[in-house]
Design an enzyme around this catalytic site. Sequence first.
Site, mmCIF file in Angstrom:
data_model
loop_
_atom_site.group_PDB
_atom_site.id
_atom_site.type_symbol
_atom_site.label_atom_id
_atom_site.label_comp_id
_atom_site.label_asym_id
_atom_site.label_seq_id
_atom_site.Cartn_x
_atom_site.Cartn_y
_atom_site.Cartn_z
ATOM 1 N N HIS A 42 0.848 -1.192 0.000
ATOM 2 C CA HIS A 42 0.000 0.000 0.000
ATOM 3 C C HIS A 42 0.881 1.238 0.000
ATOM 4 O O HIS A 42 2.107 1.142 0.113
ATOM 5 C CB HIS A 42 -0.935 -0.007 1.219
ATOM 6 C CG HIS A 42 -0.208 0.007 2.529
ATOM 7 N ND1 HIS A 42 0.212 -1.131 3.157
ATOM 8 C CD2 HIS A 42 0.210 1.033 3.314
ATOM 9 C CE1 HIS A 42 0.833 -0.830 4.275
ATOM 10 N NE2 HIS A 42 0.860 0.482 4.402
ATOM 11 N N ASP A 44 1.294 4.950 1.923
ATOM 12 C CA ASP A 44 0.865 5.731 3.078
ATOM 13 C C ASP A 44 0.948 7.203 2.724
ATOM 14 O O ASP A 44 2.031 7.722 2.435
ATOM 15 C CB ASP A 44 1.746 5.421 4.291
ATOM 16 C CG ASP A 44 1.490 4.016 4.824
ATOM 17 O OD1 ASP A 44 0.352 3.760 5.247
ATOM 18 O OD2 ASP A 44 2.415 3.183 4.776
ATOM 19 N N LYS A 239 46.083 3.955 15.950
ATOM 20 C CA LYS A 239 45.841 4.705 17.186
ATOM 21 C C LYS A 239 44.911 5.858 16.825
ATOM 22 O O LYS A 239 45.240 6.717 16.006
ATOM 23 C CB LYS A 239 47.180 5.229 17.721
ATOM 24 C CG LYS A 239 47.066 6.272 18.818
ATOM 25 C CD LYS A 239 46.800 5.638 20.178
ATOM 26 C CE LYS A 239 46.790 6.690 21.285
ATOM 27 N NZ LYS A 239 45.585 7.507 21.282
ATOM 28 N N ASP A 241 42.550 9.193 17.787
ATOM 29 C CA ASP A 241 42.382 10.266 18.755
ATOM 30 C C ASP A 241 40.902 10.558 18.905
ATOM 31 O O ASP A 241 40.308 11.264 18.101
ATOM 32 C CB ASP A 241 43.098 11.538 18.276
ATOM 33 C CG ASP A 241 44.555 11.507 18.657
ATOM 34 O OD1 ASP A 241 44.880 10.845 19.669
ATOM 35 O OD2 ASP A 241 45.371 12.122 17.957
HETATM 36 MN MN MN Z 1 1.936 1.522 6.086
#
Ligand code: MN
Length: 299
Positions: A42, A44, A239, A241
């Site tokens: 679907h 939205d 190394k 920082d």
């Molecule tokens: Mn939905």
Amino acid sequence: MSLSKYNQKRDFKQTQEPKGKMGKSENELIFVVQKHAASHLHYDFRLEMDGVLKSWAVPKGPSMDPELKRLAMMVEDHPYSYKDFEGTIPTGNYGAGNVIVWDNGTYTSDEPTENPEKKLLDDLKKGHLSFILKGDKLKGEFSLVKLKGKQENAWLLIKKKDQDATETDILGQNKSVLSRRTLEELEEKSKKVIPNETTKPAIKRNAKTSPASASFIKPMLADTKADSFDDSDWVFENKYDGYRAIAVINPDDVALFSRNKISFNVPFKPIADELQKIDHAAVLDGEIVVEDENGKASF
Ligand code: MN
């Protein structure tokens, strides 16, 4: 509160969807349409109003053809920040499946009015609102009309006759406006990243599934030596920082600490939130750094 339904339905330890909070655009109101492959595909359709996204699930998707009225089922309000949500809602969760941002843009009332948001809210209550969309795909005038005497939440989404109206199927344009990928491409990717996700039902994290419990371990610190050496019993790493950080991850709690056990949960909240996705007890020792354009870590 308008978003309590939204929050109740979701377990934010499992889903990457945003937690329900109010929010607002600075200037124009926004709209978004998400294509969502849940148990049924679907679209939205969401309109910003009153600090939230008023939402309708449109099974057949929006149309630019005024002849095609599309059923739109009103669903719970979604938080403003949902406008950018694109990704995978894991199996076993509400709305499980993949989501892309199919279209977005700004919108306003179709009538010139001093306070378009107030007009839209009033019209929403009356069950009939008309508005102009300025999206990538959806353009021009539309209406949402509540169906009387039918199911409580049933509305129709209708394209009005204007210069943008067309019989061409707009759903053929199937790419995300954010990532330019299709829902199918996202599905492919989500299968690769989390191979078990489609077959294994999501489980609520609790003591039964993660019997071990993790606690803070004071980390070993670096030491200086006069000479470098080569020894197969040792591994070497850069190394950095930055900030040494220890993450203590338990079923219901993620705690991020400095090496002296000062809480880092607030200063490095995005990292603490991200670590909640790990669904078993663990202690991680790491360094939080920001790298410059040359990939060099620097304070
Ligand atoms: Mn939905």
